[in-house]
Design an enzyme around this catalytic site. Structure first.
Site, PDB file in Angstrom:
ATOM      1  N   ARG A 285       0.849  -1.206   0.000  1.00  0.00           N
ATOM      2  CA  ARG A 285       0.000   0.000   0.000  1.00  0.00           C
ATOM      3  C   ARG A 285       0.879   1.248   0.000  1.00  0.00           C
ATOM      4  O   ARG A 285       0.529   2.253  -0.603  1.00  0.00           O
ATOM      5  CB  ARG A 285      -0.961  -0.012   1.202  1.00  0.00           C
ATOM      6  CG  ARG A 285      -1.788   1.261   1.319  1.00  0.00           C
ATOM      7  CD  ARG A 285      -3.105   1.085   2.073  1.00  0.00           C
ATOM      8  NE  ARG A 285      -2.962   0.327   3.301  1.00  0.00           N
ATOM      9  CZ  ARG A 285      -2.379   0.770   4.423  1.00  0.00           C
ATOM     10  NH1 ARG A 285      -1.876   1.984   4.464  1.00  0.00           N
ATOM     11  NH2 ARG A 285      -2.302   0.004   5.491  1.00  0.00           N
TER      12      ARG A 285
ATOM     13  N   TYR B 186     -14.561  17.591 -15.841  1.00  0.00           N
ATOM     14  CA  TYR B 186     -15.036  16.208 -15.880  1.00  0.00           C
ATOM     15  C   TYR B 186     -16.179  16.057 -14.874  1.00  0.00           C
ATOM     16  O   TYR B 186     -16.053  16.534 -13.734  1.00  0.00           O
ATOM     17  CB  TYR B 186     -13.871  15.278 -15.531  1.00  0.00           C
ATOM     18  CG  TYR B 186     -14.265  13.836 -15.443  1.00  0.00           C
ATOM     19  CD1 TYR B 186     -14.614  13.131 -16.586  1.00  0.00           C
ATOM     20  CD2 TYR B 186     -14.314  13.184 -14.216  1.00  0.00           C
ATOM     21  CE1 TYR B 186     -14.998  11.803 -16.508  1.00  0.00           C
ATOM     22  CE2 TYR B 186     -14.692  11.855 -14.131  1.00  0.00           C
ATOM     23  CZ  TYR B 186     -15.029  11.176 -15.281  1.00  0.00           C
ATOM     24  OH  TYR B 186     -15.410   9.867 -15.194  1.00  0.00           O
TER      25      TYR B 186
ATOM     26  N   ASP C 139      -5.844  19.388 -15.311  1.00  0.00           N
ATOM     27  CA  ASP C 139      -6.213  18.035 -15.736  1.00  0.00           C
ATOM     28  C   ASP C 139      -5.793  17.905 -17.200  1.00  0.00           C
ATOM     29  O   ASP C 139      -6.388  18.512 -18.085  1.00  0.00           O
ATOM     30  CB  ASP C 139      -7.723  17.824 -15.550  1.00  0.00           C
ATOM     31  CG  ASP C 139      -8.161  16.394 -15.872  1.00  0.00           C
ATOM     32  OD1 ASP C 139      -7.468  15.718 -16.673  1.00  0.00           O
ATOM     33  OD2 ASP C 139      -9.200  15.952 -15.339  1.00  0.00           O
TER      34      ASP C 139
ATOM     35  N   LYS D  83      -7.354   6.625 -19.744  1.00  0.00           N
ATOM     36  CA  LYS D  83      -7.630   7.074 -21.111  1.00  0.00           C
ATOM     37  C   LYS D  83      -6.404   6.816 -22.005  1.00  0.00           C
ATOM     38  O   LYS D  83      -6.051   5.684 -22.226  1.00  0.00           O
ATOM     39  CB  LYS D  83      -8.069   8.539 -21.085  1.00  0.00           C
ATOM     40  CG  LYS D  83      -9.144   8.843 -20.010  1.00  0.00           C
ATOM     41  CD  LYS D  83     -10.480   8.181 -20.287  1.00  0.00           C
ATOM     42  CE  LYS D  83     -11.491   8.260 -19.149  1.00  0.00           C
ATOM     43  NZ  LYS D  83     -11.660   9.526 -18.465  1.00  0.00           N
TER      44      LYS D  83
HETATM   45  C1  LIG Z   1     -12.056   9.924 -17.162  1.00  0.00           C
HETATM   46  C2  LIG Z   1     -11.621  11.221 -16.636  1.00  0.00           C
HETATM   47  C3  LIG Z   1     -11.422  11.423 -15.272  1.00  0.00           C
HETATM   48  C4  LIG Z   1     -11.723  10.353 -14.244  1.00  0.00           C
HETATM   49  O1  LIG Z   1     -11.032   9.185 -14.479  1.00  0.00           O
HETATM   50  P1  LIG Z   1     -11.331   7.841 -13.637  1.00  0.00           P
HETATM   51  O2  LIG Z   1     -10.092   7.023 -13.793  1.00  0.00           O
HETATM   52  O3  LIG Z   1     -12.543   7.227 -14.274  1.00  0.00           O
HETATM   53  O4  LIG Z   1     -11.624   8.206 -12.231  1.00  0.00           O
HETATM   54  C5  LIG Z   1     -10.959  12.664 -14.844  1.00  0.00           C
HETATM   55  N1  LIG Z   1     -10.707  13.663 -15.726  1.00  0.00           N
HETATM   56  C6  LIG Z   1     -10.909  13.512 -17.048  1.00  0.00           C
HETATM   57  C7  LIG Z   1     -10.635  14.645 -17.975  1.00  0.00           C
HETATM   58  C8  LIG Z   1     -11.372  12.290 -17.542  1.00  0.00           C
HETATM   59  O5  LIG Z   1     -11.591  12.149 -18.851  1.00  0.00           O
END
Ligand SMILES: *Cc1c(COP(=O)(O)O)cnc(C)c1O
Length: 372
Positions: free
Chosen positions: A47, A99, A171, A196
């Site tokens: 962890r 998001y 982000d 992604k």
């Molecule tokens: C998908 C996404 C998130 C969240 O991602 P998770 O791994 O599903 O929690 C945050 N910011 C953006 C821009 C995203 O496309």
């Protein structure tokens, strides 16, 4: 070194014990102590840290040009860790179109925890300036933003944040470090959904925070990572690290395909609007050109007609799969207002497209027949 080289090599080395060129996966939850009680290899319990997570974190920091990174089980867990590093009572400025999971965290969980957030259209610099106050402790930006792919000026907003001494987070999920380097543009922290493009194959959930400086704020994020425990498994870390090897080549191909698809849709008689920062018609195309090296694989199209017409076009697509998320090799289509649910500001005739790595002619043919 250039990003292609970093993507292949950062955080990986030939295993001295076996000569293995490809890194091993280390599922062990615990690590041996020396007879004197010390941990000479640095690992204690998974962890807190793990060889696969350490390799991924080193790679992510190198990709963004940061000093360190902390990997999480999802980007939402990484986002929560940033907010938990603040104090109750702190003021946050965040985009109206961040998001939707980030918005939900701020509106629901962290309002109860004592954060106060002002939501603003970050692509409007005057609105951002008006929202940032003397007591603002965190400014959040997401560019390009979902699902209208609006562009915020990363440098200009950073100057506003710095004036009040607020931490500045970008982000960078949609742009990836291949197209945009927020730390070099003035951000203190970068957030990624490695789910992604970094993972890139739609088979692993993950998130990360990359920091410009290994400072006290980042140490608080690290503490939330280790004691909160929302950590990625060794296999998840290995999968993301493997995905990153081809990231620069994939992102360039996604971007080329998306520009071709956007150009096709832009001139189509049955299309009302195309939202893609790579089109000269995009309201902030100039800002995008200044801060990005290409425009990414995400675009949205508003068809002429209503919700039913948009649903009908999505239903007729054969190469595109109707599904949420993005950044994988396969193209996806999504009626975005449906997944965002009640209170969405997304137009009902809008379809969001994640442009994959198929041949762009096949994607264009598919959209052409579906729009007939
Ligand atoms: C998908 C996404 C998130 C969240 O991602 P998770 O791994 O599903 O929690 C945050 N910011 C953006 C821009 C995203 O496309």
């Amino acid at each position: 070194m250039r990003i292609e080289t970093v993507a292949v090599h950062a955080g990986t080395r030939v295993d001295p014990a076996t000569g293995a060129v490809t890194p091993a996966i280390h599922p062990s939850t615990t690590f041996e102590r020396d007879v004197d009680g010390s941990y000479p290899r640095g690992f204690v319990y998974s962890r807190n840290s793990n060889p696969n997570r350490e390799a991924l974190e080193e790679c992510l920091a190198a990709l963004e040009g940061g000093q360190a990174s902390a990997a999480f089980a999802s980007a939402s867990a990484a986002t929560s860790a940033i907010f938990l590093a603040l104090q109750p009572g702190d003021h946050v400025v965040a985009p109206l179109d961040a998001y939707h999971g980030t918005l939900r965290l701020l509106r629901e969980t962290f309002t109860r925890w004592g954060l106060e957030t002002t939501f603003v259209d970050m692509s409007d610099l005057d609105a951002a300036r008006a929202a940032i106050r003397a007591n603002t402790r965190l400014v959040w930006v997401e560019t390009p933003s979902n699902p209208l792919w609006k562009i915020s000026d990363v440098v200009a907003i950073g100057e506003l944040a710095r004036r009040v001494g607020a931490r500045y987070v970008c982000d960078n999920t949609t742009a990836t470090p291949v197209l945009q380097s927020p730390l070099r543009l003035g951000a203190d922290l970068v957030l990624h959904a490695t789910t992604k493009y970094l993972g890139g194959h739609g088979d692993v959930l993950g998130g990360a925070v990359v920091t410009r400086a290994r400072d006290e704020f980042f140490e608080r994020i690290r503490a939330v990572q280790a004691s909160g425990g929302a950590v990625p498994s060794p296999f998840d870390c290995w999968l993301v690290r493997r995905g990153i090897r081809t990231l620069p080549y994939r992102v360039r191909a996604h971007s080329e395909n998306a520009l071709r698809v956007a150009t096709f849709l832009h001139s189509h008689a049955r299309v009302e609007a195309v939202h893609y920062p790579g089109l000269a018609s995009h309201p902030a195309h100039d800002v995008a050109r200044r801060q990005m090296t290409a425009f990414g694989g995400m675009l949205s199209v508003q068809v002429k007609g209503d919700r039913a017409r948009a649903m009908d076009v999505a239903a007729k697509l054969r190469v595109f799969t109707r599904a949420t998320s993005f950044g994988g090799t396969e193209s996806l289509v999504e009626h975005r207002a449906s997944i965002e649910g009640a209170g969405t500001r997304t137009p009902e005739n809008l379809l969001r497209l994640s442009i994959g790595l198929e041949h762009s002619d096949d994607l264009i043919d598919d959209l052409g027949q579906a729009l007939l």
